[in-house]
Scaffold this motif. Structure first.
Motif, PDB file in Angstrom:
ATOM      1  N   PHE A 144       0.846  -1.187   0.000  1.00  0.00           N
ATOM      2  CA  PHE A 144       0.000   0.000   0.000  1.00  0.00           C
ATOM      3  C   PHE A 144       0.880   1.235   0.000  1.00  0.00           C
ATOM      4  N   GLY A 145       0.496   2.229  -0.801  1.00  0.00           N
ATOM      5  CA  GLY A 145       1.191   3.507  -0.821  1.00  0.00           C
ATOM      6  C   GLY A 145       0.403   4.517  -1.630  1.00  0.00           C
ATOM      7  N   ASN A 146       0.496   5.766  -1.248  1.00  0.00           N
ATOM      8  CA  ASN A 146      -0.185   6.842  -1.972  1.00  0.00           C
ATOM      9  C   ASN A 146      -1.683   6.569  -2.109  1.00  0.00           C
ATOM     10  N   ASP A 147      -2.284   6.107  -1.002  1.00  0.00           N
ATOM     11  CA  ASP A 147      -3.722   5.795  -0.953  1.00  0.00           C
ATOM     12  C   ASP A 147      -4.127   4.701  -1.927  1.00  0.00           C
ATOM     13  N   TYR A 183       7.021   0.213  -1.185  1.00  0.00           N
ATOM     14  CA  TYR A 183       6.688   1.592  -1.542  1.00  0.00           C
ATOM     15  C   TYR A 183       7.462   2.560  -0.670  1.00  0.00           C
ATOM     16  N   GLY A 184       7.891   3.669  -1.278  1.00  0.00           N
ATOM     17  CA  GLY A 184       8.514   4.750  -0.534  1.00  0.00           C
ATOM     18  C   GLY A 184       8.752   5.943  -1.430  1.00  0.00           C
ATOM     19  N   ASN A 185       8.636   7.132  -0.878  1.00  0.00           N
ATOM     20  CA  ASN A 185       8.933   8.370  -1.602  1.00  0.00           C
ATOM     21  C   ASN A 185       8.225   8.445  -2.952  1.00  0.00           C
ATOM     22  N   GLY A 220      12.988 -10.054  -0.843  1.00  0.00           N
ATOM     23  CA  GLY A 220      12.455  -9.093   0.113  1.00  0.00           C
ATOM     24  C   GLY A 220      12.900  -7.687  -0.212  1.00  0.00           C
ATOM     25  N   SER A 221      12.152  -6.704   0.295  1.00  0.00           N
ATOM     26  CA  SER A 221      12.479  -5.311  -0.009  1.00  0.00           C
ATOM     27  C   SER A 221      11.888  -4.408   1.059  1.00  0.00           C
ATOM     28  N   CYS A 222      12.466  -3.205   1.180  1.00  0.00           N
ATOM     29  CA  CYS A 222      11.906  -2.198   2.081  1.00  0.00           C
ATOM     30  C   CYS A 222      12.463  -0.837   1.714  1.00  0.00           C
ATOM     31  N   TYR A 223      11.896   0.180   2.355  1.00  0.00           N
ATOM     32  CA  TYR A 223      12.311   1.567   2.121  1.00  0.00           C
ATOM     33  C   TYR A 223      12.495   2.256   3.459  1.00  0.00           C
ATOM     34  N   GLY A 224      13.512   3.134   3.524  1.00  0.00           N
ATOM     35  CA  GLY A 224      13.691   3.944   4.710  1.00  0.00           C
ATOM     36  C   GLY A 224      14.638   5.095   4.476  1.00  0.00           C
ATOM     37  N   ASN A 225      14.246   6.293   4.866  1.00  0.00           N
ATOM     38  CA  ASN A 225      15.107   7.470   4.855  1.00  0.00           C
ATOM     39  C   ASN A 225      15.762   7.718   3.489  1.00  0.00           C
ATOM     40  N   GLY A 226      14.961   7.565   2.438  1.00  0.00           N
ATOM     41  CA  GLY A 226      15.464   7.842   1.100  1.00  0.00           C
ATOM     42  C   GLY A 226      16.185   6.696   0.437  1.00  0.00           C
ATOM     43  N   VAL A 227      16.180   5.517   1.063  1.00  0.00           N
ATOM     44  CA  VAL A 227      16.940   4.375   0.553  1.00  0.00           C
ATOM     45  C   VAL A 227      16.011   3.176   0.356  1.00  0.00           C
ATOM     46  N   PHE A 228      16.115   2.537  -0.808  1.00  0.00           N
ATOM     47  CA  PHE A 228      15.477   1.245  -1.053  1.00  0.00           C
ATOM     48  C   PHE A 228      16.518   0.142  -0.891  1.00  0.00           C
ATOM     49  N   ILE A 239      21.112  -1.787  -3.249  1.00  0.00           N
ATOM     50  CA  ILE A 239      20.758  -0.519  -2.632  1.00  0.00           C
ATOM     51  C   ILE A 239      20.544   0.540  -3.704  1.00  0.00           C
ATOM     52  N   SER A 240      19.473   1.313  -3.549  1.00  0.00           N
ATOM     53  CA  SER A 240      19.223   2.458  -4.421  1.00  0.00           C
ATOM     54  C   SER A 240      18.936   3.687  -3.571  1.00  0.00           C
ATOM     55  N   GLU A 241      19.633   4.762  -3.877  1.00  0.00           N
ATOM     56  CA  GLU A 241      19.419   6.030  -3.181  1.00  0.00           C
ATOM     57  C   GLU A 241      18.788   7.078  -4.100  1.00  0.00           C
ATOM     58  N   ASP A 242      18.279   6.622  -5.262  1.00  0.00           N
ATOM     59  CA  ASP A 242      17.644   7.551  -6.209  1.00  0.00           C
ATOM     60  C   ASP A 242      16.314   6.992  -6.718  1.00  0.00           C
ATOM     61  N   ASN A 243      15.523   6.446  -5.774  1.00  0.00           N
ATOM     62  CA  ASN A 243      14.183   5.923  -6.094  1.00  0.00           C
ATOM     63  C   ASN A 243      14.200   4.797  -7.115  1.00  0.00           C
ATOM     64  N   GLY A 244      15.215   3.946  -7.041  1.00  0.00           N
ATOM     65  CA  GLY A 244      15.238   2.740  -7.860  1.00  0.00           C
ATOM     66  C   GLY A 244      15.783   2.910  -9.259  1.00  0.00           C
TER      67      GLY A 244
END
Length: 294
Positions: A144-147, A183-185, A220-228, A239-244
């Motif tokens: 779930f993300g962005n409603d 989902y993140g950012n 597995g995957s997750c997002y936190g503090n600008g990092v996937f 690791i991605s620091e630019d939204n994948g």
């Protein structure tokens, strides 16, 4: 900002496989296929035994004070309202042998998706479940993300819903299934069972393939503090620091398959086969600094 990562092995107290991990109510809960449940109240540094979820889990999520796990056969759903200490199994209206593969919480409801396109909905914290609309193909993963609930499954199917009941069908253009989604950012990231990575910045309507250079399966995957973070076979960490858009490999120090990931209190926590738990803080790299760990 860029970060460094230094992965430290944490004692889990078990050699059993740990397959799912999530954070909620200041508690990390990890579960596995043999009745395993581990609980950490100090951001993954120490772990204790929780109750037996009573199912063969395929997904785990948290919402509104409740941890909810879904899985194979029998009851298929298990919920805990006391941070994994005890669990109560529930039986949704799905045929006995049809697994529920994914579960997510959003808009005050739990939504699950599984084989043969079945979807299930709970509006009372997982205590009772009803059927949603059946989609075209199996749902492998759900988040779930962005409603928006986004399910990804076999034959490249993407299923989008705001209420868990009515679904719009899209497609990634690939014929393979999905092994993880997060989902993140304002970005959804999914991984396919052929190793591909795809991103969407418009709630799953359109998808872009991304190159990682990785040939190992991601689980597995997750997002936190600008990092996937993506984790998978042979100790793979991407690791991605630019939204994948771009991906780098981080050295895990293990060849065990990594199966789950979560972010909490400026730390990434990873779990996997043979009781593996890894932890890394986010080390900020100063301007013109050297990344010693990545």
């Amino acid at each position: 900002m860029s970060y460094s990562y230094k992965w430290t092995s944490i004692s889990s107290g078990t050699t059993k496989n740990i397959t799912k991990l999530t954070f909620g109510n200041n508690t990390l809960v990890a579960i596995g296929p043999t009745g395993l449940c581990l609980i950490s109240n100090d951001y993954g540094q120490t772990w204790s035994n929780g109750g037996n979820p009573g199912i063969l889990p395929r997904a785990l999520t948290f919402g509104n004070g409740t941890f909810a796990a879904v899985g194979k056969s029998g009851t298929k759903v298990s919920i805990s309202s006391n941070n994994g200490t005890t669990w109560n199994t529930k039986t949704p209206p799905v045929a006995l042998n049809n697994p529920i593969n994914g579960v997510a919480y959003g808009n005050n409801i739990f939504v699950g998706g599984g084989d043969y396109g079945y979807t299930i909905i709970s509006t009372d914290n997982g205590n009772s479940w009803s059927m949603g609309q059946t989609v075209a193909n199996s749902i492998d993963k759900l988040c779930f993300g962005n409603d928006t609930f986004v399910g990804a499954g076999s034959y490249g199917g993407i299923y989008i819903s705001s209420d868990g009941n009515n679904w719009v069908t899209k497609n990634t253009g690939y014929s393979s299934g999905c092994t993880s989604i997060c989902y993140g950012n304002n970005t959804f990231i999914l991984t396919k069972d052929n190793g591909d990575i795809m991103t969407s910045t418009n709630s799953g309507l359109n998808w872009t393939s991304r190159f990682s250079g990785n040939s190992n399966l991601i689980y597995g995957s997750c997002y936190g503090n600008g990092v996937f973070i993506l984790v998978g076979a042979n100790g793979t960490i991407l690791i991605s620091e630019d939204n994948g858009v771009t991906w780098t490999t981080s050295k895990s120090g293990t060849t065990n398959t990594l199966l789950g990931a979560s972010y909490v209190n400026n730390n990434f926590i990873l779990v996997g086969d043979n009781g593996t738990i890894l932890k890394s803080p986010l080390y900020s790299i100063p301007s013109r600094g050297i990344n010693l760990f990545k």
